[in-house]
Design a protein around this motif. Structure first.
Motif, PDB file in Angstrom:
ATOM      1  N   ARG A  23       0.446  -1.517   0.117  1.00  0.00           N
ATOM      2  CA  ARG A  23      -0.491   0.140   0.259  1.00  0.00           C
ATOM      3  C   ARG A  23       0.464   1.535   0.030  1.00  0.00           C
ATOM      4  N   TYR A  24       1.791   1.018   0.867  1.00  0.00           N
ATOM      5  CA  TYR A  24       2.214   2.239   0.819  1.00  0.00           C
ATOM      6  C   TYR A  24       3.929   2.233   0.105  1.00  0.00           C
ATOM      7  N   PRO A  25       4.936   3.443   0.225  1.00  0.00           N
ATOM      8  CA  PRO A  25       6.287   3.079  -0.831  1.00  0.00           C
ATOM      9  C   PRO A  25       7.110   3.135   0.812  1.00  0.00           C
ATOM     10  N   TYR A  26       8.588   2.470   0.033  1.00  0.00           N
ATOM     11  CA  TYR A  26       9.461   2.282   0.602  1.00  0.00           C
ATOM     12  C   TYR A  26      10.246   3.722   1.307  1.00  0.00           C
ATOM     13  N   VAL A  27      10.647   4.054   2.372  1.00  0.00           N
ATOM     14  CA  VAL A  27      11.077   5.231   2.348  1.00  0.00           C
ATOM     15  C   VAL A  27      12.543   4.441   2.325  1.00  0.00           C
ATOM     16  N   SER A  28      13.554   4.459   0.923  1.00  0.00           N
ATOM     17  CA  SER A  28      14.595   4.183   0.864  1.00  0.00           C
ATOM     18  C   SER A  28      15.673   5.083   1.152  1.00  0.00           C
ATOM     19  N   GLY A  64      15.175  -1.435   1.349  1.00  0.00           N
ATOM     20  CA  GLY A  64      14.758  -0.344   0.331  1.00  0.00           C
ATOM     21  C   GLY A  64      13.615  -0.691  -0.936  1.00  0.00           C
ATOM     22  N   LYS A  65      13.723   0.665  -1.760  1.00  0.00           N
ATOM     23  CA  LYS A  65      12.305   1.190  -1.979  1.00  0.00           C
ATOM     24  C   LYS A  65      11.534  -0.087  -3.464  1.00  0.00           C
ATOM     25  N   GLY A 113       5.531   6.897   3.964  1.00  0.00           N
ATOM     26  CA  GLY A 113       5.586   5.959   3.751  1.00  0.00           C
ATOM     27  C   GLY A 113       6.218   4.531   4.950  1.00  0.00           C
ATOM     28  N   VAL A 114       7.131   3.635   4.760  1.00  0.00           N
ATOM     29  CA  VAL A 114       7.243   3.222   5.355  1.00  0.00           C
ATOM     30  C   VAL A 114       9.162   2.391   5.574  1.00  0.00           C
ATOM     31  N   ILE A 115       8.955   1.912   6.469  1.00  0.00           N
ATOM     32  CA  ILE A 115      10.260   1.599   6.623  1.00  0.00           C
ATOM     33  C   ILE A 115       9.978  -0.157   7.500  1.00  0.00           C
ATOM     34  N   GLY A 116      11.292  -1.035   7.964  1.00  0.00           N
ATOM     35  CA  GLY A 116      10.933  -2.002   8.258  1.00  0.00           C
ATOM     36  C   GLY A 116      10.761  -1.954  10.071  1.00  0.00           C
ATOM     37  N   ASP A 117      11.152  -0.772  10.755  1.00  0.00           N
ATOM     38  CA  ASP A 117      10.900  -0.519  11.943  1.00  0.00           C
ATOM     39  C   ASP A 117       9.330  -0.585  12.445  1.00  0.00           C
ATOM     40  N   CYS A 118       9.073   0.108  11.472  1.00  0.00           N
ATOM     41  CA  CYS A 118       7.329   0.200  11.298  1.00  0.00           C
ATOM     42  C   CYS A 118       6.777  -0.920  10.841  1.00  0.00           C
ATOM     43  N   LEU A 119       7.192  -1.152  10.310  1.00  0.00           N
ATOM     44  CA  LEU A 119       6.803  -2.521   9.494  1.00  0.00           C
ATOM     45  C   LEU A 119       6.538  -3.817  10.797  1.00  0.00           C
TER      46      LEU A 119
END
Length: 332
Positions: free
Chosen positions: A219-224, A230-231, A307-313
């Motif tokens: 749903r959301y872009p990955y903030v590289s 990464g994206k 966007g999202v990053i690993g920690d947020c996931l």
């Protein structure tokens, strides 16, 4: 995750050669030379390697292509983690016959199997989002391997609520059977009964927690440039696989509800003359609660950092897991 001590973080960083060739036409052609079954097996094992400490064959790759395909199998990894924890819960309850002790051992077992992968993300997100007012400040705090006050308080409150909700479920659902098994003294029968009673509930929480990661990566872009992978990772999460992951999740939650729904008399309700039995309503209640929390977390995270990053996931995984326990408990 951002902590340097996290062994799983190493898996997320492809080598330079992998980064250069991962999306090259030659490499893509090589991937597609695998048969459908071979690709799906590799994707499943990549998900297992990504989320757990379970050893997989050396030929399983963790580059962005396979991680992208692996999102379909996140809910199934939830079955593995939840099932693993259920066995420890049942064994502990059979030995000590105490819901609190069994719940603590269950939590310890799942943390061990995942290497505290998601708990680390929750702690980092509490620190970053609690102490950072801007996107840059959030990223700076979350990249610090040290744990701050927000992280310590957040993770402790989370574990307390998680322990309380599981203990509430176990003490309510298992107490009647515990009284009868006290007379027989048969711990094996009690363990089997515990697996059948608590297993679907505990496993559902892990299924929905992993599903939330699958949904958010699509749903959301990955903030590289902030945390791996990464994206490029999310670019390979197709709509088809995201939908299939949701369908698989719903089927598994419905099956779990069918197995234990009749133990939740408070879960039934009537709407506009239509009666919803506990078997149907409990599954619906749990799935909707997890979906609402996932959508909320995705919107909140995206608003704060774009966007999202690993920690947020990882944090969302944990929050949705505990939301599932609370949803089940609300139907008692």
């Amino acid at each position: 995750m951002s902590h340097d001590s996290d062994p799983n973080a190493v898996k997320l960083e492809p080598t330079t050669n992998e980064q250069e060739t991962d999306s090259s036409p030659d490499q893509q052609k090589k991937y597609h030379q695998h048969s459908f079954l071979s690709r799906e097996i590799r994707a499943f094992l990549a998900a297992v390697m990504f989320f757990t400490r379970i050893s997989v064959p050396r030929w399983v790759s963790h580059n962005n292509y396979w991680l992208g395909l692996s999102t379909l199998y996140y809910p199934i990894v939830g079955v593995i983690v939840g099932g693993f924890g259920t066995l420890f819960f049942a064994a502990a309850f059979g030995i000590w016959r105490d819901a609190w002790i069994a719940s603590v051992i269950y939590m310890m077992s799942t943390v061990y199997l995942t290497g505290a992968f998601h708990e680390d993300g929750l702690s980092d997100m509490c620190d970053g989002f609690g102490g950072g007012w801007t996107k840059e400040a959030i990223f700076k705090i979350m990249s610090d391997p040290r744990v701050g006050s927000y992280g310590v308080v957040g993770i402790n409150l989370f574990f307390a609520l998680k322990l309380g909700s599981i203990t509430k479920l176990a003490s309510t659902l298992l107490q009647p059977s515990l009284e009868s098994y006290k007379n027989t003294g048969n711990s094996l029968d009690l363990c089997i009964h515990t697996v059948l009673t608590m297993g679907p509930i505990l496993t559902s929480a892990h299924i929905l927690g992993r599903w939330s990661c699958s949904y958010l990566t699509y749903r959301y872009p990955y903030v590289s440039g902030v945390s791996a992978p990464g994206k490029e990772f999310t670019m390979k999460v197709s709509a088809t696989r995201a939908v299939l992951a949701s369908v698989i999740t719903w089927i598994m939650i419905w099956v779990a509800s069918a197995l234990v729904g009749d133990q939740f008399p408070g879960g039934s309700f009537e709407m506009q003359g239509v009666y919803f039995s506990p078997i149907l309503s409990v599954g619906l209640r749990v799935y909707v609660a997890a979906w609402v929390m996932t959508v909320y977390m995705g919107g909140y995270i995206n608003k704060r950092i774009g966007g999202v990053i690993g920690d947020c996931l990882g944090a969302t995984n944990q929050i949705v897991e505990i939301t599932t326990y609370l949803a089940f408990a609300s139907a008692l």
